[in-house]
Design a protein around this motif. Structure first.
Motif, PDB file in Angstrom:
ATOM      1  N   THR A 139      80.437   5.525  -1.917  1.00 31.98           N
ATOM      2  CA  THR A 139      79.888   6.671  -1.204  1.00 31.98           C
ATOM      3  C   THR A 139      79.792   6.335   0.281  1.00 31.98           C
ATOM      4  OG1 THR A 139      77.591   5.941  -1.392  1.00 31.98           O
ATOM      5  CG2 THR A 139      78.499   7.202  -3.248  1.00 31.98           C
ATOM      6  N   ASP A 140      79.257   7.261   1.057  1.00 31.27           N
ATOM      7  CA  ASP A 140      79.075   7.002   2.487  1.00 31.27           C
ATOM      8  C   ASP A 140      78.055   5.901   2.742  1.00 31.27           C
ATOM      9  OD1 ASP A 140      80.870   9.003   3.075  1.00 31.27           O
ATOM     10  OD2 ASP A 140      79.326  10.534   3.379  1.00 31.27           O
ATOM     11  N   TYR A 141      77.179   5.658   1.752  1.00 31.12           N
ATOM     12  CA  TYR A 141      76.050   4.765   1.997  1.00 31.12           C
ATOM     13  C   TYR A 141      76.082   3.473   1.185  1.00 31.12           C
ATOM     14  CZ  TYR A 141      74.794   7.662  -2.015  1.00 31.12           C
ATOM     15  OH  TYR A 141      74.830   8.339  -3.206  1.00 31.12           O
ATOM     16  N   ALA A 142      76.941   3.364   0.133  1.00 35.85           N
ATOM     17  CA  ALA A 142      76.916   2.161  -0.697  1.00 35.85           C
ATOM     18  C   ALA A 142      78.141   2.093  -1.602  1.00 35.85           C
ATOM     19  CB  ALA A 142      75.647   2.119  -1.554  1.00 35.85           C
ATOM     20  N   LYS A 259      78.987  -1.894   3.845  1.00 38.43           N
ATOM     21  CA  LYS A 259      77.983  -1.174   3.066  1.00 38.43           C
ATOM     22  C   LYS A 259      77.282  -2.111   2.092  1.00 38.43           C
ATOM     23  CE  LYS A 259      80.943   2.924   3.172  1.00 38.43           C
ATOM     24  NZ  LYS A 259      81.770   3.845   2.348  1.00 38.43           N
ATOM     25  N   ASP A 299      67.497   4.245  -0.943  1.00 37.06           N
ATOM     26  CA  ASP A 299      67.309   5.401  -0.065  1.00 37.06           C
ATOM     27  C   ASP A 299      68.621   5.635   0.677  1.00 37.06           C
ATOM     28  OD1 ASP A 299      66.675   7.245   1.894  1.00 37.06           O
ATOM     29  OD2 ASP A 299      64.782   6.302   2.448  1.00 37.06           O
ATOM     30  N   THR A 300      69.281   6.743   0.399  1.00 38.24           N
ATOM     31  CA  THR A 300      70.592   6.978   0.993  1.00 38.24           C
ATOM     32  C   THR A 300      70.528   7.182   2.504  1.00 38.24           C
ATOM     33  OG1 THR A 300      70.474   9.366   0.567  1.00 38.24           O
ATOM     34  CG2 THR A 300      71.459   7.973  -1.148  1.00 38.24           C
ATOM     35  N   ASP A 301      69.355   7.550   3.016  1.00 34.97           N
ATOM     36  CA  ASP A 301      69.208   7.706   4.467  1.00 34.97           C
ATOM     37  C   ASP A 301      68.976   6.362   5.165  1.00 34.97           C
ATOM     38  OD1 ASP A 301      69.486  10.486   4.403  1.00 34.97           O
ATOM     39  OD2 ASP A 301      67.358  10.767   3.960  1.00 34.97           O
ATOM     40  N   ASN A 302      68.468   5.390   4.398  1.00 38.82           N
ATOM     41  CA  ASN A 302      68.188   4.061   4.954  1.00 38.82           C
ATOM     42  C   ASN A 302      68.611   2.992   3.947  1.00 38.82           C
ATOM     43  OD1 ASN A 302      66.533   4.786   7.507  1.00 38.82           O
ATOM     44  ND2 ASN A 302      65.513   5.939   5.882  1.00 38.82           N
ATOM     45  N   PRO A 303      69.927   2.838   3.707  1.00 38.90           N
ATOM     46  CA  PRO A 303      70.376   1.909   2.668  1.00 38.90           C
ATOM     47  C   PRO A 303      70.125   0.433   3.002  1.00 38.90           C
ATOM     48  CG  PRO A 303      72.243   2.832   3.861  1.00 38.90           C
ATOM     49  CD  PRO A 303      71.039   3.595   4.305  1.00 38.90           C
TER      50      PRO A 303
END
Length: 320
Positions: A139-142, A259, A299-303
């Motif tokens: 994903t964009d975050y992990a 990531k 937390d996808t906003d703060n991975p």
């Protein structure tokens, strides 16, 4: 959004239910509904070992079908497909499966087959469902994978997969051929990175299999300049057979993403904490009575940074 990354369940549905309820999921009669702004992600090895194989699969796939969860394939799901699939190169007079029906392999898969009889309609249904599981998710975050985020191995596997990284029947056949490039790539992704043991050294794993290679902690730096004792993922009793100064050799691996990476697979124990600044494992040996089913709340906003405080464990032996 919070992604609840849940470790290897191995057929322990009671532990799964306990963890989901502890996380605030509520069963609506059809599936477990997550709390607001949460989504579950299962990191593989749903099956084998435990006493509640079907219940585990039904819980997980009900959530997937309802669109509130994701899953990546573990080596036990892959093995289940290979165990059930005839090798197209075998003869009619001497059938051979992609994963042999040896005593060890049959014993490893026994809990699943006890509930899902080999060759039955139920067996065929769950094999089809297992084919739906992607080998990895990004994903964009992990990044999420069962054992190792190895982009070079993934590039080798990509032509054998669907566009969303699911195995095809032909991909299963190709990756099951030992001593081939696709086989080695699949092993990296679903089982991790290994290094050869010194000449003449053989280790016996927990399943009774003799091995001339050992898994390494690929999330560490400078793998090729460390001793096997420093980087191996093996019991001390097994490492005792290896010279203390024996160096790891020919480990061609580097993490090629910025990531965070989430894995299962490694049978950790003790208090959960990130493996490194970039890697988290959520497998804390739930497949044994003393092990706890474990979740990391991402937390996808703060991975990043990865924090020990983000782990949640269902401690079944401390529940009234």
């Amino acid at each position: 959004m919070i992604i609840d990354v849940i470790g290897d369940i191995h057929g322990y549905a009671d532990k799964l239910i306990g963890l989901l309820e502890q996380l605030g999921y509520v069963h609506n009669g059809q599936y477990f509904v997550p709390p607001a702004n949460h989504r579950a992600l299962f990191i593989g090895d749903l099956i084998d070992r435990g006493p509640q194989q079907l219940a585990t699969l039904e819980i997980v796939f009900a959530m997937i079908d309802a669109g509130v969860a994701d899953v990546v394939m573990g080596n036990h799901e892959y093995n289940a497909l290979a165990f059930a699939t005839l090798d197209p190169d075998s003869s009619k007079s001497k059938k051979r499966y992609l994963r042999s029906h040896s005593e060890i392999h049959t014993r490893q898969h026994q809990a699943f087959l006890a509930e899902v009889p080999f060759g039955s309609e139920l067996h065929q249904y769950w094999l089809k469902r297992l084919y739906e599981i992607p080998l990895w998710l990004e994903t964009d975050y992990a990044c999420f994978v069962h054992a190792c985020w190895d982009v070079d191995s993934m590039a080798i596997l990509q032509p054998l997969l669907t566009d969303d990284n699911r195995l095809t029947p032909q991909g299963l056949v190709v990756t099951s051929k030992e001593h081939s490039v696709p086989f080695d790539a699949l092993e990296r992704v679903l089982k991790g990175v290994e290094t050869p043991l010194p000449d003449g050294i053989v280790m016996v794993d927990k399943e009774g299999t003799k091995r001339t290679r050992v898994r390494v902690r690929w999330w560490l730096d400078n793998l090729n300049s460390r001793t096997i004792h420093e980087i191996a993922r093996a019991p001390m009793s097994a490492l005792a057979q290896i010279p203390i100064d024996a160096l790891a050799e020919n480990i061609n691996f580097a993490i090629k993403t910025d990531k965070p990476v989430f894995v299962g697979h490694y049978w950790l124990t003790g208090k959960p904490e990130p493996l490194s600044l970039q890697v988290v494992c959520t497998d804390y040996s739930a497949a044994i009575d003393s092990g706890y089913l474990t979740c990391y709340q991402l937390d996808t906003d703060n991975p990043l940074p990865l924090l020990a405080d983000n782990f949640v464990q269902y401690r079944h032996d401390q529940t009234a």
